[in-house]
Scaffold this active site. Structure first.
Site, PDB file in Angstrom:
ATOM      1  CG  ASP A 181      43.693  39.892  33.369  1.00 18.87           C
ATOM      2  OD1 ASP A 181      44.693  38.950  33.234  1.00 18.87           O
ATOM      3  OD2 ASP A 181      43.153  39.563  34.374  1.00 18.87           O
ATOM      4  CG  ASN A 198      38.350  42.631  44.291  1.00 19.16           C
ATOM      5  OD1 ASN A 198      38.549  41.819  43.757  1.00 19.16           O
ATOM      6  ND2 ASN A 198      38.482  43.886  43.819  1.00 19.16           N
ATOM      7  CG  HIS A 250      39.525  40.527  40.496  1.00 16.19           C
ATOM      8  ND1 HIS A 250      40.133  41.715  40.902  1.00 16.19           N
ATOM      9  CD2 HIS A 250      40.513  39.716  40.284  1.00 16.19           C
ATOM     10  CE1 HIS A 250      41.647  41.199  40.949  1.00 16.19           C
ATOM     11  NE2 HIS A 250      41.744  40.262  40.538  1.00 16.19           N
TER      12      HIS A 250
HETATM   13  C1  GLP Z   1      45.136  39.485  39.151  1.00 14.14           C
HETATM   14  C2  GLP Z   1      44.698  39.096  37.927  1.00 14.14           C
HETATM   15  C3  GLP Z   1      43.746  38.090  38.002  1.00 14.14           C
HETATM   16  C4  GLP Z   1      43.985  36.925  39.332  1.00 14.14           C
HETATM   17  C5  GLP Z   1      44.168  37.616  40.592  1.00 14.14           C
HETATM   18  C6  GLP Z   1      44.517  36.933  41.596  1.00 14.14           C
HETATM   19  O1  GLP Z   1      44.915  40.950  39.599  1.00 14.14           O
HETATM   20  N1  GLP Z   1      44.308  39.988  37.053  1.00 14.14           N
HETATM   21  O2  GLP Z   1      43.401  37.084  36.910  1.00 14.14           O
HETATM   22  O3  GLP Z   1      43.269  35.721  39.224  1.00 14.14           O
HETATM   23  O4  GLP Z   1      44.621  38.947  40.398  1.00 14.14           O
HETATM   24  O5  GLP Z   1      46.011  37.167  41.962  1.00 14.14           O
HETATM   25  P1  GLP Z   1      46.784  35.937  43.164  1.00 14.14           P
HETATM   26  O6  GLP Z   1      46.739  34.781  42.336  1.00 14.14           O
HETATM   27  O7  GLP Z   1      48.113  36.609  42.861  1.00 14.14           O
HETATM   28  O8  GLP Z   1      45.954  35.988  44.247  1.00 14.14           O
END
Ligand code: GLP
Length: 247
Positions: free
Chosen positions: A71, A140, A142
């Site tokens: 992304d 959340n 995602h």
């Molecule tokens: C971001 C990315 C995701 C990632 C997630 C978790 O927003 N778009 O691909 O897996 O959040 O982030 P973190 O590893 O900092 O908890």
């Protein structure tokens, strides 16, 4: 499938990162032309520094690999230091022998967003498809930027970020209100077409979501739950993230 997602629990985030770096090196050894799907976020940072250190010691070779990141923020150019493209450069690409032409990324500053999403899908298809997709997990639920919603997009698309996700990405932009409201992301079908998937989640803040992803129903309210539909997914956790699941 009835057994659900396969879970591996490691003592610490560092030991999970080391094991995953070794698994990636092994995949590249078995198939030097492997197509890797990669995430951003805080979670994979120890993984990327481990891969960089393995490269320095001659233990991993990216020379024939290709990568596709999940992304990118909408309206943010690849060279912008706040972009996910720049994040990957800093944490991994600058430190290993992956040729630039083998790095694939969504361009958040593309004029024609629909064409950019279609281009990315075609590029993934032309590469032969993703062999190993590494995922992080939003608190959340995602994955990529596929946010909880009444319905999910199958293919690479433009998406609106939730306030929680914008807060989680505040570090890159200095403050949450400066985080773009929209992003581009691979879709759920794009992700689920990967031959093998490893989701890495560490820390207490992920425990509740991990439990719902692993044991709960498959629902667009928790996009990561769709991983239950894939035949080859492993969920790699540290002890803190595994607190809500019995293994
Ligand atoms: C971001 C990315 C995701 C990632 C997630 C978790 O927003 N778009 O691909 O897996 O959040 O982030 P973190 O590893 O900092 O908890």
């Amino acid at each position: 499938m009835a057994d659900g997602l396969r879970i591996r629990v490691f003592t610490t985030p560092a030991s999970a990162a080391r094991a995953l770096a070794r698994a990636i090196a092994k995949a590249l050894e078995a198939n030097p032309r492997s197509i890797l799907g990669l995430p951003t976020g805080r979670t994979p940072i120890p993984l990327y520094s481990e891969l960089a250190s393995m490269y320095r010691r001659g233990r991993v070779d990216f020379s024939r690999a290709q990568t596709f990141n999940l992304d990118e923020f909408l309206g943010i150019a690849p060279r912008d230091p706040r972009s996910y493209r720049a994040f990957m450069q800093r944490h991994l690409f600058d430190h290993v022998n992956l040729p630039a032409r083998q790095i694939h990324f969504l361009n958040g500053a593309a004029r024609d967003v629909a064409a950019e999403c279609a281009r990315y899908e075609r590029a993934i298809g032309r590469s032969g498809g993703i062999d190993l997709q590494i995922l992080g997990l939003g608190t959340n639920g995602h994955i990529g930027f596929n946010e909880p919603a009444p319905a999910l997009a199958a293919r690479t698309h433009r998406t609106t970020l939730s306030p929680a996700t914008r807060r989680a990405n505040a570090a890159l932009f200095g403050r949450a209100s400066a985080v773009p409201r929209e992003a581009l992301s691979m879709g759920m079908a794009t992700i689920l077409q990967a031959r093998r998937i490893v989701l890495l989640a560490t820390g207490r803040s992920k425990a509740r979501c991990v439990a719902r992803m692993v044991r709960g129903p498959v629902t667009p309210r928790l996009p990561a739950s769709f991983l239950q539909l894939h035949a080859d997914v492993e969920v790699w956790l540290d002890r803190a993230a595994a607190a809500g699941v019995e293994v």
